[in-house]
Design an enzyme around this catalytic site. Structure first.
Site, short mmCIF file in Angstrom:
data_model
loop_
_atom_site.label_atom_id
_atom_site.label_comp_id
_atom_site.label_asym_id
_atom_site.label_seq_id
_atom_site.Cartn_x
_atom_site.Cartn_y
_atom_site.Cartn_z
N CYS A 1 47.05 6.95 64.99
CA CYS A 1 46.37 7.64 63.89
C CYS A 1 47.38 7.89 62.78
O CYS A 1 48.37 7.15 62.68
CB CYS A 1 45.71 8.94 64.38
N ARG B 1 44.26 12.99 66.63
CA ARG B 1 43.36 12.00 67.24
C ARG B 1 44.02 11.13 68.30
O ARG B 1 43.49 11.00 69.41
CB ARG B 1 42.75 11.11 66.14
N ASP C 1 39.08 12.31 60.32
CA ASP C 1 40.33 13.06 60.38
C ASP C 1 39.99 14.54 60.53
O ASP C 1 39.39 15.13 59.64
CB ASP C 1 41.10 12.81 59.08
P1 4NP Z 1 45.95 12.84 63.06
O1 4NP Z 1 45.57 14.05 62.09
O2 4NP Z 1 46.23 11.66 62.16
O3 4NP Z 1 44.70 12.67 63.84
O4 4NP Z 1 47.13 13.27 63.86
C1 4NP Z 1 46.34 14.44 61.01
C2 4NP Z 1 47.47 15.21 61.22
C3 4NP Z 1 48.21 15.64 60.14
C4 4NP Z 1 47.84 15.28 58.86
C5 4NP Z 1 46.72 14.50 58.66
C6 4NP Z 1 45.98 14.06 59.74
N1 4NP Z 1 48.58 15.74 57.75
O5 4NP Z 1 48.18 15.46 56.61
O6 4NP Z 1 49.62 16.42 57.94
#
Ligand code: 4NP
Length: 149
Positions: free
Chosen positions: A7, A13, A119
């Site tokens: 991800c 995710r 997200d």
């Molecule tokens: P992930 O979620 O990609 O599912 O781990 C996110 C975690 C952090 C961020 C964005 C999505 N962020 O912008 O810091």
């Protein structure tokens, strides 16, 4: 068989996807990574930890890391959680055989629809139940597809 879940941050995710798939088969090596590096070294987001715990899956010991082009050699299959991450991964591939390893995870349950796992980072708690349900269905399909139960 070695499967990598990818991800953006590797804290919401893909750690959940890793935990769910690991819980369904002991014959697999599963890992996860993020295309971004801003959470490298961190534990999964507590909301992912909590939704996993609800289904008796412990993802607390995972540590975020960034996706590397070496992962194309280490893994048989690379599942992207969304279209942005898919494009980022593909942009790092050296050849067609590396590209062929990459798949959008929701295409396993909604073939050729190219849907993204939403997200959940800035969303509410329900976002995590939703992504659990999506990833659980997708992981069931993966187990069935590769007959790795
Ligand atoms: P992930 O979620 O990609 O599912 O781990 C996110 C975690 C952090 C961020 C964005 C999505 N962020 O912008 O810091």
């Amino acid at each position: 068989m070695k499967i990598l879940m990818v991800c953006l941050g590797n804290i919401c995710r893909s750690p959940l996807a890793q935990g769910i798939l690991e819980s369904k088969s002991s014959k697999l090596i599963v890992d996860s990574a993020g295309t971004a590096n801003y959470h490298t070294g961190k534990s999964p987001d507590f909301r992912s930890v909590n939704i996993a715990k609800k289904y008796n899956i412990d993802i607390n010991n995972q540590i975020a890391r960034q996706f590397s082009s070496l992962d194309f050699e280490k893994f048989d299959k690379i599942y992207a959680m969304d279209n942005d991450n898919y494009s980022k991964i593909i942009s790092l591939a050296k050849n067609q055989s590396e590209i062929n390893k990459v798949e959008l995870i929701l295409n396993e349950i909604f073939p050729k629809e190219f849907q993204s796992v939403p997200d959940p980072y800035y969303g509410g708690k329900d976002g995590f139940q939703n992504i659990y349900d999506l990833l659980n269905s997708a992981c069931d399909k993966i187990i069935e597809k590769y007959e790795i139960r």
